[in-house]
Scaffold this motif. Structure first.
Motif, PDB file in Angstrom:
ATOM      1  N   MET A 186     -54.065 -16.727  18.696  1.00 11.58           N
ATOM      2  CA  MET A 186     -53.320 -16.126  18.416  1.00 11.58           C
ATOM      3  C   MET A 186     -52.068 -15.612  18.894  1.00 11.58           C
ATOM      4  SD  MET A 186     -54.357 -13.349  15.438  1.00 11.58           S
ATOM      5  CE  MET A 186     -55.486 -12.296  17.449  1.00 11.58           C
ATOM      6  N   TRP A 187     -52.518 -15.315  20.165  1.00 10.07           N
ATOM      7  CA  TRP A 187     -51.346 -14.913  21.136  1.00 10.07           C
ATOM      8  C   TRP A 187     -51.233 -16.326  22.201  1.00 10.07           C
ATOM      9  CZ3 TRP A 187     -55.618 -12.909  25.030  1.00 10.07           C
ATOM     10  CH2 TRP A 187     -55.690 -11.645  25.093  1.00 10.07           C
ATOM     11  N   GLU A 235     -50.631 -18.712  19.825  1.00 11.36           N
ATOM     12  CA  GLU A 235     -48.773 -19.022  18.397  1.00 11.36           C
ATOM     13  C   GLU A 235     -48.364 -17.731  18.983  1.00 11.36           C
ATOM     14  OE1 GLU A 235     -51.575 -18.435  15.427  1.00 11.36           O
ATOM     15  OE2 GLU A 235     -51.553 -20.607  15.117  1.00 11.36           O
ATOM     16  N   GLU A 236     -47.947 -17.226  19.621  1.00 16.46           N
ATOM     17  CA  GLU A 236     -47.006 -16.182  19.772  1.00 16.46           C
ATOM     18  C   GLU A 236     -46.411 -16.987  21.087  1.00 16.46           C
ATOM     19  OE1 GLU A 236     -45.773 -13.531  18.545  1.00 16.46           O
ATOM     20  OE2 GLU A 236     -46.970 -13.693  17.106  1.00 16.46           O
ATOM     21  N   ALA A 237     -46.916 -16.722  22.087  1.00 13.75           N
ATOM     22  CA  ALA A 237     -46.248 -17.643  23.435  1.00 13.75           C
ATOM     23  C   ALA A 237     -45.223 -18.882  22.504  1.00 13.75           C
ATOM     24  CB  ALA A 237     -47.586 -18.024  25.075  1.00 13.75           C
ATOM     25  N   TYR A 238     -45.956 -19.779  22.047  1.00 11.35           N
ATOM     26  CA  TYR A 238     -45.692 -21.468  21.767  1.00 11.35           C
ATOM     27  C   TYR A 238     -44.498 -20.659  21.214  1.00 11.35           C
ATOM     28  CZ  TYR A 238     -44.950 -25.373  19.765  1.00 11.35           C
ATOM     29  OH  TYR A 238     -44.457 -26.614  19.017  1.00 11.35           O
ATOM     30  N   GLY A 239     -43.936 -19.304  19.875  1.00 13.43           N
ATOM     31  CA  GLY A 239     -43.345 -19.781  19.184  1.00 13.43           C
ATOM     32  C   GLY A 239     -41.610 -19.438  20.201  1.00 13.43           C
ATOM     33  N   GLY A 240     -41.905 -18.197  21.381  1.00 13.43           N
ATOM     34  CA  GLY A 240     -41.672 -18.055  21.762  1.00 13.43           C
ATOM     35  C   GLY A 240     -40.828 -18.555  23.576  1.00 13.43           C
TER      36      GLY A 240
END
Length: 57
Positions: free
Chosen positions: A13-14, A16-21
């Motif tokens: 999840m972390w 995915e958040e970093a990748y999305g940002g």
């Protein structure tokens, strides 16, 4: 769910958040790596693995 499985899911999840940002341009690779607690080079490796095999990569 075992503790190790739970921690792995949290790490996903972390990422995915970093990748999305990073993908949206809100974060640099250095900032995204810092959020994950890894160096920039490791983040680039994660990107490569993710783009080749998805979350299973």
């Amino acid at each position: 769910m075992k503790r190790t499985e739970l921690l792995q899911e949290i790490r996903k999840m972390w990422f995915e958040e970093a990748y999305g940002g990073w993908e949206a341009g809100r974060l640099t690779q250095v900032e995204a790596a810092s959020l994950l607690g890894v160096c920039e080079r490791t983040f680039r490796r994660y990107l490569s693995w993710y783009e080749e095999g998805g979350m299973e990569g």
